[in-house]
Write a protein that holds these residues in place. Structure first.
Motif, short mmCIF file in Angstrom:
data_model
loop_
_atom_site.label_atom_id
_atom_site.label_comp_id
_atom_site.label_asym_id
_atom_site.label_seq_id
_atom_site.Cartn_x
_atom_site.Cartn_y
_atom_site.Cartn_z
N LEU A 144 0.84 -1.20 0.00
CA LEU A 144 0.00 0.00 0.00
C LEU A 144 0.88 1.25 0.00
N GLY A 145 0.41 2.31 -0.65
CA GLY A 145 1.15 3.56 -0.64
C GLY A 145 2.54 3.41 -1.26
N VAL A 146 3.54 3.88 -0.52
CA VAL A 146 4.93 3.79 -0.99
C VAL A 146 5.34 2.35 -1.23
N ASN A 147 4.84 1.45 -0.41
CA ASN A 147 5.20 0.04 -0.56
C ASN A 147 4.70 -0.56 -1.87
N TYR A 148 3.66 0.03 -2.43
CA TYR A 148 3.19 -0.42 -3.74
C TYR A 148 4.26 -0.18 -4.80
N TYR A 149 4.90 0.99 -4.72
CA TYR A 149 5.93 1.33 -5.72
C TYR A 149 7.21 0.52 -5.49
N GLU A 169 -3.27 -2.55 -7.65
CA GLU A 169 -3.24 -1.28 -6.91
C GLU A 169 -4.50 -1.03 -6.09
N SER A 191 4.97 -3.99 4.42
CA SER A 191 4.45 -2.95 5.32
C SER A 191 5.58 -2.56 6.27
N GLU A 196 -0.51 -2.29 9.56
CA GLU A 196 -1.62 -1.97 8.66
C GLU A 196 -2.61 -3.13 8.65
#
Length: 227
Positions: A144-149, A169, A191, A196
């Motif tokens: 999620l968020g930065v961890n997605y990238y 996503e 994470s 989370e």
């Protein structure tokens, strides 16, 4: 102001006015200031093909009364400089940091992260994961968020091995991805905090389906790390 400081600043400022022998001393001290803190005038003279007397005269040329005071000042300034490079875990970079300080701090952060990770790795689990990755057909990533990238970077690397790599996503797509995952697949759940709720539930469901789950988190005592 860069604190190795006044001593080295003085050397550079006066460099063009120094004699050939004093320039030898200057070059050696600038390149080996850490060693110089633990050396005698005789040690330095031997390294620079000068004399102990020449070392003492060099210190006075800089406006410092003797080699002992020269070393004390160098030690003091070096200590202050090192303190400036202490990395704050919350705000490691400061607005007034020099380029050198930023580069040095980033180097420390990355080195520390690698060293701390190496200390807690279970190498038997790494070998097991390597075997499973070689055998599996599908690899799943959840971030999620930065961890997605960050997960995207992983995906690109694993796709080059010929594996089918899955990363979604939106939340609905992630739910479908969990449902589609099957025994024999490998899943990475990312994470940093490990707290989370969605990531925890995803990892829990995947594990219940018999899928090998790799939880990537910065905290060993987090809920995600304990799955």
């Amino acid at each position: 102001m860069n604190k190795i400081s006044d001593v080295t600043s003085r050397i550079r400022d006066k460099y063009n006015d120094l004699s050939k022998g004093q320039k030898k001393l200057s070059d050696y001290i600038l390149e080996n200031y850490v060693d110089v803190m633990h050396m005698t005038t005789r040690d330095i003279a031997k390294k620079t093909y000068t004399s102990p007397t020449a070392v003492t005269r060099f210190c006075r040329k800089l406006g410092i009364d003797g080699f002992l005071k020269f070393k004390l000042q160098l030690v003091s300034e070096s200590k202050s400089f090192q303190e400036e490079l202490i990395v704050d875990e919350v705000l490691p970079l400061k607005p007034k940091d020099t380029a050198y300080q930023v580069i040095t701090k980033m180097h420390k952060i990355q080195t520390q992260a690698i060293e701390e990770t190496a200390k807690v790795l279970d190498y038997r689990q790494i070998q097991k994961l390597t075997h499973l990755l070689m055998q599996c057909e599908n690899i799943h990533f959840f971030g999620l968020g930065v961890n997605y990238y960050i997960a995207q970077e992983f995906r690109y690397l694993f796709e080059r091995t010929g594996k089918k790599v899955h990363l979604r996503e939106s939340k609905n797509e992630r739910i479908a991805q969990v449902l589609d995952a099957k025994k024999g697949d490998v899943a990475f759940v990312l994470s940093h905090s490990g707290v989370e709720g969605e990531q925890y539930e995803i990892a829990k469901l995947l594990k219940e389906k018999g899928i090998f789950v790799v939880c990537l988190t910065g905290y060993l005592d987090s809920p995600l790390a304990k799955i």
